[in-house]
Design a protein around this motif. Structure first.
Motif, mmCIF file in Angstrom:
data_model
loop_
_atom_site.group_PDB
_atom_site.id
_atom_site.type_symbol
_atom_site.label_atom_id
_atom_site.label_comp_id
_atom_site.label_asym_id
_atom_site.label_seq_id
_atom_site.Cartn_x
_atom_site.Cartn_y
_atom_site.Cartn_z
ATOM 1 N N LEU A 131 68.589 66.344 34.584
ATOM 2 C CA LEU A 131 69.247 66.698 33.338
ATOM 3 C C LEU A 131 68.292 67.503 32.474
ATOM 4 C CD1 LEU A 131 71.021 63.386 32.195
ATOM 5 C CD2 LEU A 131 72.008 65.306 33.451
ATOM 6 N N GLN B 220 72.554 68.273 28.242
ATOM 7 C CA GLN B 220 73.322 67.778 29.378
ATOM 8 C C GLN B 220 73.328 66.252 29.346
ATOM 9 O OE1 GLN B 220 71.445 69.454 32.887
ATOM 10 N NE2 GLN B 220 72.795 71.235 32.841
ATOM 11 N N ILE C 219 74.682 62.562 31.771
ATOM 12 C CA ILE C 219 75.228 61.908 32.965
ATOM 13 C C ILE C 219 76.077 60.736 32.511
ATOM 14 C CG2 ILE C 219 74.584 60.298 34.810
ATOM 15 C CD1 ILE C 219 74.412 62.999 35.831
ATOM 16 N N LYS D 227 78.089 64.837 35.781
ATOM 17 C CA LYS D 227 77.208 65.599 34.896
ATOM 18 C C LYS D 227 78.020 66.573 34.066
ATOM 19 C CE LYS D 227 73.792 68.854 36.011
ATOM 20 N NZ LYS D 227 72.522 69.206 36.696
#
Length: 372
Positions: A264, A268, A270, A281
């Motif tokens: 990541l 970003q 998860i 993602k």
């Protein structure tokens, strides 16, 4: 005989000769592929898309990895593509900027989601003495202290290495009395905002529910409430690597043919759903300009669009994949100082009659040549 007849995006992505061409731009390979595109125009779009996706992977991870390690990543890619198709057997419906929906590029999206999961994680330090019990095994080790926030306000903890953790209400953090000489490990239950001091010799590992997050020095958020049904990791600055617990334990136990961690970068996140066993993602809900990055004022006057997109990419540290040659003649005039990331992209795309999609936390822009 045409050995590439019937190939689609995912087939080209997995082809060794095609990978070599995208990665190294060998003149001899370029001659072959340029001729192939001219003589097989029906596959030109798939070839272009596969090239962009592979190029985005090489650009994002930018690491020197051996051919055998690349082969291992491609093996994992095949499994991901098949799994993605099994989950989404029909054509997805996606919204365009005007709010209308359209069905398009099913294979393209499947391959994109799979390819962009590839991570260059082969050089990571893997800690020893891990057990199947994951988080609880560390909390039970001698020398661990549990900090519990049972108030209604945030609590700020400073660890012995200088790292800062803001512990949210109804959350707890298991920390050792002293970090050892090889690694720094903590256990989180609930929500914690981490700002980790950089130490290249001692990776920082956060065990939270069924995820293991590995960093060297960065800023990120983990939400891992036991009754929430999902665990998330969001990156503010730097990079982190995220594993499912069982994969991390498997890799730590010895050599593995497939790297299953996901990298990541800023803006970003998860999301892990334990019931489905799926890591997803994406971009964070409200991407922010990365504080440590020097940016422009986002004021453009007849500025080449490729420069505008590069400017936005640098500010938010989000990969924007586009074809510079296709946009070479496109210019843009506007002020984008106050708009959030996705609105900036929508304005740029509307100006040049292009589209964008957000896939696996990255942006892919496609459209026509501005001369047409």
């Amino acid at each position: 005989m045409n050995s590439y007849a019937g190939y689609h995006v995912e087939d080209f992505v997995l082809d060794a000769a095609f990978q070599k061409w995208v990665r190294y731009q060998d003149p001899e390979q370029s001659g072959f592929w340029n001729h192939y595109i001219l003589t097989n125009p029906l596959q030109a779009a798939d070839i272009e898309t596969a090239g962009k996706l592979l190029g985005g992977v090489y650009k994002q991870y930018n690491v020197e990895i051996s051919e055998s390690e690349i082969e291992a990543e491609i093996t994992g890619l095949i499994s991901r593509i098949r799994a993605e198709k099994a989950i989404c057997p029909g054509e997805p419906v996606m919204a365009n900027e005007s709010g209308q929906t359209s069905r398009r590029l099913f294979r393209w999206l499947n391959a994109a989601a799979a390819v962009l999961l590839i991570c260059g994680l082969v050089y990571m330090y893997l800690p020893r003495d891990k057990t199947e019990s994951g988080v609880t095994s560390h909390a039970q080790k001698a020398g661990f202290i549990e900090k519990i926030n049972d108030t209604n306000a945030d609590q700020t903890l400073q660890l012995e290495d200088g790292s800062i953790v803001v512990l949210k209400p109804k959350s707890s953090l298991g920390i050792p009395v002293h970090f050892d000489s090889n690694t720094r490990e903590v256990n989180l239950s609930g929500e914690g905002h981490f700002k980790i001091s950089k130490d290249v010799n001692r990776p920082f590992l956060v065990y939270a529910n069924n995820l293991v997050t590995r960093v060297l020095g960065t800023s990120f958020i983990i939400k891992a409430f036991k009754d929430a049904g999902e665990t998330s990791v969001e990156v503010k600055e730097g990079k982190v690597s995220v594993f499912k617990k069982e994969d991390f334990v498997l890799i730590a136990s010895g050599p593995s043919n497939i790297s299953k961690g996901i990298v990541l970068t800023p803006n970003q996140k998860i999301l892990f759903e334990p019931e489905a066993g799926i890591l997803t993602k994406s971009l964070v809900n409200a991407p922010q300009v990365v504080p440590s990055v020097k940016t422009s004022n986002f004021i453009y006057r007849n500025t080449p669009v490729k420069d505008v997109l590069t400017d936005i990419e640098n500010a938010y540290q989000v990969d924007i994949i586009f074809d510079p040659e296709m946009l070479a003649e496109c210019t843009f005039t506007a002020t984008l100082s106050n708009q959030p990331l996705l609105e900036k992209l929508a304005i740029v795309c509307e100006t040049i009659e292009a589209k964008y999609e957000v896939l696996d936390g990255q942006v892919i822009i496609y459209g026509k040549n501005c001369l047409n």
